[in-house]
Design a protein around this motif. Structure first.
Motif, PDB file in Angstrom:
ATOM      1  N   ALA A 191       0.956  -1.203  -0.025  1.00 16.25           N
ATOM      2  CA  ALA A 191       0.135  -0.019  -0.036  1.00 16.25           C
ATOM      3  C   ALA A 191       0.833   1.228   0.068  1.00 16.25           C
ATOM      4  N   ARG A 192       1.998   1.255   0.756  1.00 13.91           N
ATOM      5  CA  ARG A 192       2.853   2.424   0.654  1.00 13.91           C
ATOM      6  C   ARG A 192       3.582   2.430  -0.577  1.00 13.91           C
ATOM      7  N   SER A 193       3.829   1.344  -1.190  1.00 10.42           N
ATOM      8  CA  SER A 193       4.590   1.572  -2.503  1.00 10.42           C
ATOM      9  C   SER A 193       3.752   2.454  -3.333  1.00 10.42           C
ATOM     10  N   GLY A 194       2.412   2.144  -3.460  1.00 11.68           N
ATOM     11  CA  GLY A 194       1.620   2.843  -4.296  1.00 11.68           C
ATOM     12  C   GLY A 194       1.521   4.511  -4.246  1.00 11.68           C
ATOM     13  N   GLU A 195       1.888   4.687  -2.709  1.00 14.61           N
ATOM     14  CA  GLU A 195       1.725   6.266  -2.631  1.00 14.61           C
ATOM     15  C   GLU A 195       2.846   6.867  -3.270  1.00 14.61           C
ATOM     16  N   GLY A 196       3.603   5.958  -4.055  1.00 13.34           N
ATOM     17  CA  GLY A 196       5.073   6.733  -4.454  1.00 13.34           C
ATOM     18  C   GLY A 196       6.311   6.369  -3.857  1.00 13.34           C
ATOM     19  N   GLY A 197       6.128   5.551  -3.142  1.00 14.37           N
ATOM     20  CA  GLY A 197       7.152   5.038  -2.194  1.00 14.37           C
ATOM     21  C   GLY A 197       7.983   3.777  -3.020  1.00 14.37           C
ATOM     22  N   ARG A 198       8.203   4.033  -4.109  1.00 12.01           N
ATOM     23  CA  ARG A 198       8.876   2.899  -5.068  1.00 12.01           C
ATOM     24  C   ARG A 198      10.241   2.659  -4.526  1.00 12.01           C
TER      25      ARG A 198
END
Length: 114
Positions: A107-114
């Motif tokens: 979920a955090r990776s989808g917030e731009g935290g790639r």
């Protein structure tokens, strides 16, 4: 900002879908004694969960949203323990913790935290 709001909506819808399909499957399990209403209720919830998933997938990346269905594993473990008196082992609890950690990271990776 709109993308984050859309992703949050998608995650919420996927978690709702996971809840509905998991409870639908629980009803199938409970209908094993021949209860037609439970069987049909299970099909209704499972179908509603599938439709909810379709709407959720419009809100973000498949690689972020689809794994949210993993919440169903957590819920099925809890429902099995509470409603069906299935044993909870430390191995199962560790597995659930790993799944939850993975869901949070995705979920955090989808917030731009790639």
């Amino acid at each position: 900002m709109a993308g984050e709001k859309n992703l949050a909506r998608g995650v919420a819808l996927m978690l709702t879908s996971s809840l509905m399909t998991c409870v639908g499957q629980l009803l199938w399990k409970l209908s094993a004694d021949g209860s037609l209403p439970l069987l049909l209720g299970g099909f209704a919830l499972y179908g509603a969960g599938a439709l909810t998933m379709i709407f959720a997938l419009r809100c973000g990346e498949l690689s972020v949203l689809h794994p949210m269905l993993g919440a169903g594993y957590v819920l099925s473990l809890l429902l099995g323990s509470v409603l069906l008196n299935e044993p909870l082992s430390s191995t199962k609890l560790i597995g659930v913790a790993v799944i939850v950690a993975g869901l949070v990271l995705l979920a955090r990776s989808g917030e731009g935290g790639r």
